[in-house]
Design a protein around this motif. Structure first.
Motif, PDB file in Angstrom:
ATOM      1  N   PRO A 322       0.679  -1.465  -0.289  1.00  0.00           N
ATOM      2  CA  PRO A 322      -0.280   0.546   0.046  1.00  0.00           C
ATOM      3  C   PRO A 322       0.194   0.848  -0.316  1.00  0.00           C
ATOM      4  O   PRO A 322       1.475   1.508   0.769  1.00  0.00           O
ATOM      5  N   THR A 323       0.620   2.046  -0.650  1.00  0.00           N
ATOM      6  CA  THR A 323       0.870   3.867  -1.065  1.00  0.00           C
ATOM      7  C   THR A 323      -0.073   4.368  -0.291  1.00  0.00           C
ATOM      8  O   THR A 323      -1.079   4.392  -0.985  1.00  0.00           O
ATOM      9  N   THR A 324       0.447   6.001   0.207  1.00  0.00           N
ATOM     10  CA  THR A 324       0.154   6.946   0.238  1.00  0.00           C
ATOM     11  C   THR A 324       0.501   7.743  -1.167  1.00  0.00           C
ATOM     12  O   THR A 324      -0.222   9.357  -0.958  1.00  0.00           O
ATOM     13  N   THR A 325       1.579   7.669  -1.454  1.00  0.00           N
ATOM     14  CA  THR A 325       1.791   8.645  -2.895  1.00  0.00           C
ATOM     15  C   THR A 325       0.437   9.159  -3.685  1.00  0.00           C
ATOM     16  O   THR A 325       0.795   9.634  -4.526  1.00  0.00           O
ATOM     17  N   LYS A 326      -0.086   7.834  -3.672  1.00  0.00           N
ATOM     18  CA  LYS A 326      -0.470   8.084  -5.206  1.00  0.00           C
ATOM     19  C   LYS A 326      -2.213   6.853  -5.187  1.00  0.00           C
ATOM     20  O   LYS A 326      -1.680   5.896  -4.011  1.00  0.00           O
ATOM     21  N   GLY A 355       6.289   1.101  -4.586  1.00  0.00           N
ATOM     22  CA  GLY A 355       4.885   1.084  -4.576  1.00  0.00           C
ATOM     23  C   GLY A 355       5.118   0.840  -2.844  1.00  0.00           C
ATOM     24  O   GLY A 355       4.951  -0.813  -2.388  1.00  0.00           O
ATOM     25  N   GLY A 356       5.076   1.516  -1.811  1.00  0.00           N
ATOM     26  CA  GLY A 356       5.435   0.974  -0.959  1.00  0.00           C
ATOM     27  C   GLY A 356       6.871   0.384   0.237  1.00  0.00           C
ATOM     28  O   GLY A 356       6.446  -0.231   1.023  1.00  0.00           O
ATOM     29  N   VAL A 357       7.879   0.387  -0.731  1.00  0.00           N
ATOM     30  CA  VAL A 357       9.109  -0.441  -0.508  1.00  0.00           C
ATOM     31  C   VAL A 357       9.349   1.518   0.366  1.00  0.00           C
ATOM     32  O   VAL A 357       9.677   1.639  -0.265  1.00  0.00           O
ATOM     33  N   VAL A 375      11.699   4.868  -5.427  1.00  0.00           N
ATOM     34  CA  VAL A 375      10.930   4.345  -4.074  1.00  0.00           C
ATOM     35  C   VAL A 375      10.395   5.847  -3.943  1.00  0.00           C
ATOM     36  O   VAL A 375      11.286   6.712  -4.610  1.00  0.00           O
ATOM     37  N   VAL A 376       9.615   6.862  -3.168  1.00  0.00           N
ATOM     38  CA  VAL A 376       9.532   7.876  -3.116  1.00  0.00           C
ATOM     39  C   VAL A 376       9.844   7.994  -1.858  1.00  0.00           C
ATOM     40  O   VAL A 376      11.011   8.958  -1.811  1.00  0.00           O
ATOM     41  N   ARG A 377       8.391   8.056  -1.114  1.00  0.00           N
ATOM     42  CA  ARG A 377       8.933   8.784   0.904  1.00  0.00           C
ATOM     43  C   ARG A 377      10.187   8.169   1.160  1.00  0.00           C
ATOM     44  O   ARG A 377      10.297   8.038   1.597  1.00  0.00           O
ATOM     45  N   ALA A 378       9.946   6.895   0.648  1.00  0.00           N
ATOM     46  CA  ALA A 378      11.321   6.122   1.640  1.00  0.00           C
ATOM     47  C   ALA A 378      12.375   7.056   1.582  1.00  0.00           C
ATOM     48  O   ALA A 378      13.367   7.317   2.565  1.00  0.00           O
TER      49      ALA A 378
HETATM   50  C1  LIG Z   1       4.332   6.408  -8.539  1.00  0.00           C
HETATM   51  C2  LIG Z   1       3.815   4.969  -8.443  1.00  0.00           C
HETATM   52  N1  LIG Z   1       3.300   3.869  -9.109  1.00  0.00           N
HETATM   53  C3  LIG Z   1       3.139   3.443  -8.858  1.00  0.00           C
HETATM   54  S1  LIG Z   1       3.216   3.069  -6.480  1.00  0.00           S
HETATM   55  C4  LIG Z   1       3.375   4.573  -6.436  1.00  0.00           C
HETATM   56  C5  LIG Z   1       4.212   5.900  -6.065  1.00  0.00           C
HETATM   57  C6  LIG Z   1       4.925   5.308  -5.170  1.00  0.00           C
HETATM   58  O1  LIG Z   1       5.169   5.617  -3.600  1.00  0.00           O
HETATM   59  P1  LIG Z   1       6.227   5.258  -2.531  1.00  0.00           P
HETATM   60  O2  LIG Z   1       7.688   4.606  -2.419  1.00  0.00           O
HETATM   61  O3  LIG Z   1       6.421   6.580  -1.449  1.00  0.00           O
HETATM   62  O4  LIG Z   1       4.619   4.146  -1.781  1.00  0.00           O
END
Ligand SMILES: Cc1ncsc1CCOP(=O)(O)O
Ligand SMILES: Cc1ncc(COP(=O)(O)OP(=O)(O)O)c(N)n1
Length: 405
Positions: A322-326, A355-357, A375-378
């Motif tokens: 699960p992710t909160t970024t998207k 996603g959620g990593v 990763v985004v939030r990490a």
């Molecule tokens: C752009 C995108 N596409 C699939 S999940 C995602 C976001 C992933 O973000 P995070 O690493 O913060 O869960």
């Protein structure tokens, strides 16, 4: 818990469904599924996310039924365009094993279009039906259930989950080689293979929303990143895209541009990342001829097979957790499904799990064999991005070769 309620007339499927459920449990592909006899006329598939009513044939009585599957054809005299028109009109009609020149088509409705896959052999109808129901009960979307079902219909290994590319069929898309044989036209042209990435630089893959972030990451020696600005009306968008591309070139890094493929071509980007919807509207030939790399998002079997048909530079697999970024329209895949997707793709294309990593999850994700972790939030939500990058990189080291014996 999920349940699969089978009407009496279909009780012969039980002996095929049970071993498939056992195989799915072994691979940990989803919730436990309980098989139940039912007095209903239709099959009821109940999962934590939905209840679906499925019926084989009987195309006329479609009112209460989510999927009406026509899977028996007495004549090969079928008009593909009429069938496609019928599917477009009634989105719950699913056509399986339609005889066409040189093979068979499975056809279904997806967001106002007809999608299809092609196989040279039909395989076994009972196996097909059994896998279709098992996959739906495991909460796979219809298109993935259909792709799995056709793969399993052709299998001689009863109860074994299809895993290798050879088991799977061809997706009908602009790059499908038999389009004219089957009489299917696409508005877009077929496209040659995309330029490769430098796989040594594709391990940690931060995805960020500003050129400032791109700059900071490159200064921290990140070798692959993506500029993902979601607002197409953002002020200074073109300058930011151009700046990120220039920074990438200077640092000899692989900077991908999300979505804005025209700007990416104009400013000579290393590559672009496109989602499934973008694939239908982007000019893939223009991207390929400009020698840009292409990364494609996927969310399951069908989309992976379709992405593979376009020979991209990498295939993204998500979302894993699960992710909160998207906001995601699909369910999280989890690492067990990820492992099978990786096995399906093998070494054919680099893969990116997203996603959620976070740091705690990287080792188990990396263990599935993917080439890279995005990763985004990490990173962006870390108080110390430099340390976060160092820690993530420490997990993304060469894997030990495992001896299965
Ligand atoms: C752009 C995108 N596409 C699939 S999940 C995602 C976001 C992933 O973000 P995070 O690493 O913060 O869960
Ligand atoms: C590496 C990577 N994987 C997946 C995505 C998601 O792309 P897409 O499906 O186009 O969704 P948006 O990013 O446009 O919301 C990605 N950007 N990068």
């Amino acid at each position: 818990m999920s349940t699969l309620s089978l009407p009496k007339v279909l009780s012969s499927l039980v002996m095929h469904i049970e071993p498939l459920l056992a195989s799915a449990a072994e691979y940990q592909l989803g919730e436990q599924v309980t098989l139940m006899p039912s007095s209903l006329e239709w099959i009821e598939v109940s999962t934590p996310s939905c209840v679906k009513r499925v019926r084989f044939e009987q195309v006329c009585s479609t009112q209460l039924i989510d999927y009406v599957l026509q899977d028996q054809w007495v004549s090969s005299e079928v008009d593909l365009s009429l069938i496609k028109a019928q599917i477009l009109k009634r989105s719950n009609v699913v056509v399986c094993g339609l005889p066409v020149n040189g093979g068979y088509l499975d056809l279904w409705h997806h967001d106002g279009e007809v999608r299809g896959c092609f196989s040279a052999d039909l395989g076994n109808t009972t196996q097909h039906r059994s896998m279709l129901l098992v996959a739906l009960a495991l909460d796979y979307p219809l298109e993935d259930a259909l792709v799995l079902a056709r793969a399993y219909a052709q299998s001689t290994q009863m109860g074994m989950w299809p895993t290798e590319r050879d088991a799977f069929l061809d997706i009908v898309c602009a790059n499908f080689s038999k389009l004219s044989d089957i009489g299917w036209q696409f508005e877009c042209q077929s496209v040659e293979a995309f330029a490769p990435v430098d796989s040594e630089k594709l391990t940690l893959y931060p995805v960020v929303d500003s050129v400032q972030w791109v700059k900071q990451l490159l200064e921290l020696d990140v070798k692959t990143t993506q500029l993902r600005i979601k607002d197409p009306n953002a002020q200074g968008l073109e300058q930011d895209v151009a700046h990120a591309i220039a920074l990438g070139l200077q640092a000899n890094a692989q900077v991908f541009i999300n979505d804005y493929w025209q700007l990416a071509i104009e400013h000579g980007a290393f590559g672009v990342h496109l989602g499934q919807e973008d694939l239908a509207v982007a000019d893939l030939n223009a991207i390929q001829q400009a020698n840009l790399r292409l990364g494609i998002s996927t969310h399951g079997y069908y989309e992976i097979l379709r992405a593979m048909a376009f020979n991209p530079s990498y295939i993204a697999l998500g979302h894993i957790y699960p992710t909160t970024t998207k906001q995601m329209p699909s369910l999280p895949q989890g690492v067990h499904r990820l492992k099978l997707y990786q096995q399906l793709i093998g070494n054919t294309f680099p893969t990116v799990a997203i996603g959620g990593v976070d740091l705690s999850r990287v080792p188990v994700v990396w263990d599935t064999g993917v080439s890279s972790v995005a990763v985004v939030r990490a990173i962006t939500q870390s108080n110390e991005p430099a340390i976060a990058i160092e820690q993530l990189n420490q997990c993304l080291v060469e894997r030990e070769v495992k001896d299965d014996n």
